[in-house]
Design a protein around this motif. Sequence first.
Motif, PDB file in Angstrom:
ATOM      1  N   GLY A 102       0.822  -1.194   0.000  1.00  0.00           N
ATOM      2  CA  GLY A 102       0.000   0.000   0.000  1.00  0.00           C
ATOM      3  C   GLY A 102       0.860   1.249   0.000  1.00  0.00           C
ATOM      4  O   GLY A 102       2.070   1.210   0.233  1.00  0.00           O
TER       5      GLY A 102
ATOM      6  N   SER B  88      -1.678   3.491  -5.485  1.00  0.00           N
ATOM      7  CA  SER B  88      -2.219   2.386  -4.703  1.00  0.00           C
ATOM      8  C   SER B  88      -3.405   1.743  -5.387  1.00  0.00           C
ATOM      9  O   SER B  88      -4.188   2.407  -6.082  1.00  0.00           O
ATOM     10  CB  SER B  88      -2.641   2.910  -3.324  1.00  0.00           C
ATOM     11  OG  SER B  88      -3.268   1.903  -2.572  1.00  0.00           O
TER      12      SER B  88
ATOM     13  N   SER C 268      -5.526   0.241  -3.319  1.00  0.00           N
ATOM     14  CA  SER C 268      -6.429   0.083  -2.183  1.00  0.00           C
ATOM     15  C   SER C 268      -7.799   0.682  -2.427  1.00  0.00           C
ATOM     16  O   SER C 268      -8.819   0.104  -2.037  1.00  0.00           O
ATOM     17  CB  SER C 268      -5.815   0.716  -0.930  1.00  0.00           C
ATOM     18  OG  SER C 268      -4.700  -0.026  -0.495  1.00  0.00           O
ATOM     19  N   LYS C 269      -7.869   1.849  -3.068  1.00  0.00           N
ATOM     20  CA  LYS C 269      -9.151   2.515  -3.256  1.00  0.00           C
ATOM     21  C   LYS C 269      -9.841   2.100  -4.555  1.00  0.00           C
ATOM     22  O   LYS C 269     -11.032   2.399  -4.737  1.00  0.00           O
ATOM     23  CB  LYS C 269      -8.960   4.034  -3.248  1.00  0.00           C
ATOM     24  CG  LYS C 269      -8.279   4.572  -1.995  1.00  0.00           C
ATOM     25  CD  LYS C 269      -9.035   4.231  -0.726  1.00  0.00           C
ATOM     26  CE  LYS C 269      -8.462   4.927   0.506  1.00  0.00           C
ATOM     27  NZ  LYS C 269      -7.097   4.492   0.868  1.00  0.00           N
TER      28      LYS C 269
ATOM     29  N   PRO D 249      -8.564  -2.772  -0.389  1.00  0.00           N
ATOM     30  CA  PRO D 249      -7.468  -2.369   0.508  1.00  0.00           C
ATOM     31  C   PRO D 249      -6.774  -3.529   1.197  1.00  0.00           C
ATOM     32  O   PRO D 249      -5.582  -3.427   1.500  1.00  0.00           O
ATOM     33  CB  PRO D 249      -8.151  -1.439   1.516  1.00  0.00           C
ATOM     34  CG  PRO D 249      -9.604  -1.641   1.361  1.00  0.00           C
ATOM     35  CD  PRO D 249      -9.846  -2.166  -0.014  1.00  0.00           C
ATOM     36  N   SER D 250      -7.492  -4.640   1.454  1.00  0.00           N
ATOM     37  CA  SER D 250      -6.862  -5.732   2.200  1.00  0.00           C
ATOM     38  C   SER D 250      -5.782  -6.447   1.395  1.00  0.00           C
ATOM     39  O   SER D 250      -4.967  -7.166   1.967  1.00  0.00           O
ATOM     40  CB  SER D 250      -7.918  -6.747   2.656  1.00  0.00           C
ATOM     41  OG  SER D 250      -8.386  -7.498   1.557  1.00  0.00           O
TER      42      SER D 250
ATOM     43  N   ARG E 147      -3.394  -4.902   0.070  1.00  0.00           N
ATOM     44  CA  ARG E 147      -2.198  -4.160   0.494  1.00  0.00           C
ATOM     45  C   ARG E 147      -1.158  -4.031  -0.607  1.00  0.00           C
ATOM     46  O   ARG E 147       0.003  -4.405  -0.444  1.00  0.00           O
ATOM     47  CB  ARG E 147      -1.553  -4.789   1.743  1.00  0.00           C
ATOM     48  CG  ARG E 147      -2.444  -4.946   2.942  1.00  0.00           C
ATOM     49  CD  ARG E 147      -3.188  -3.677   3.348  1.00  0.00           C
ATOM     50  NE  ARG E 147      -2.304  -2.545   3.555  1.00  0.00           N
ATOM     51  CZ  ARG E 147      -2.565  -1.303   3.088  1.00  0.00           C
ATOM     52  NH1 ARG E 147      -3.645  -1.060   2.371  1.00  0.00           N
ATOM     53  NH2 ARG E 147      -1.714  -0.333   3.316  1.00  0.00           N
TER      54      ARG E 147
END
Length: 399
Positions: A99, A235, A237-238, A242-243, A245
């Motif tokens: 992340g 990233s 994540s969004k 998110p998990s 990473r």
Amino acid sequence: MSLPVAARMSRVRPNAIRELLRLGDDPAIVSFGGGYPDPTLFPVDELAAVYADLLTPAHANTLQYTASVGMPRLREQVAERLTKDGMTCDADDLLVVQGGQQGLDLVAKMLLDPGDLVLTENPTFLGALIAFNPYEPRYLTVPMDDEGLDTDALEALLAASPANVPKFLYTVPEFQNPTGVSLSLRRREHLVELAGRFGFVVLEDTPYRELRYEGERLPTLRSLAPDGRVIHLGSFSKILAPSMRLGWVLADRDVLGALTLLKTATDTQCSTLNMAATSAYLDRYDIDAHIGRICASYRHKRDVALAGVARWFPSSVRFTRAQGGLFTWATFPEGFDTAAFMSGRMIPEAKVAWVPGGTFFPVHEESNHARMSFSALPDDRLEDGLERLGALLREELGD
């Protein structure tokens, strides 16, 4: 026994946001605190198919170690996307990290000695301060307005103390956390020019860049800086989950070499399985169509939230209107303390929570702000929480 901890631990404090996220376990509380994506938008079926295929004997290597820099195919895919976004690069220009947060930590570890100067927006992302603080920097903050970081004010700060060169400036140019404000094009160009003139690095953090739901897409700082002075973080994540990473660092190769050594010392590598799953998802499915669906949903949620604010909140409370991302930033009259109001009245009386704004200011806390995230709540909970909170605020502040 009492452990003889390092002096740097005095800079490591409880995270106000993480403390607030514990409230999520109480179904009675409507929390505007966490900057979470909406879990109903995760591509669960597609990811289930990808993981099911990978967790077979034919793909047993996805459970094996891989290169610290990240799986080659995933780096190629990210490089293709970044090149389309104006940042010409290839796989060797990228490091896959846990992340964007790990990217913040690694860059700070690489650049900072105790007492070094870091420039930030005021307010700035709390997670960045958490990453930087153990390396004991000094902070100098730059004010913001509706165009983002005020580069004229930055130029004046730099000119006033030319010998005090910062190691880097940290910025979230798109839909900034916590304010939701974006950096204008003219200020992007000015910032890059200032970095070259005064000799500092820019750390560009872009976790929300893909979440634009209105307005013109602007060039990244990295694409505007031909000399490699900008280190770019991104990233999944969004835009995915998110998990998993997974994020990336785009930088010149000598910088990446140093960051990769630091990552190897920290965790050896990111999860091979999660990198393989992300790569397979990008090969099999249309992530841009998925991002389009996410953006449509978040635009709707933002509109619901701001309509609720206009309907139920006192006129003395001001809110930002983001063109993307997950947040709005509330500013209350001088003297109003959002932390005290939340603990003293919001939670016990209205069962509503936000993130008090003081924690986002690196030097001088301002207590009359709050960050509110609209992204993870369904419409009925969003409206119910805003109506409850509005009634309490009108009682406290009047109309």
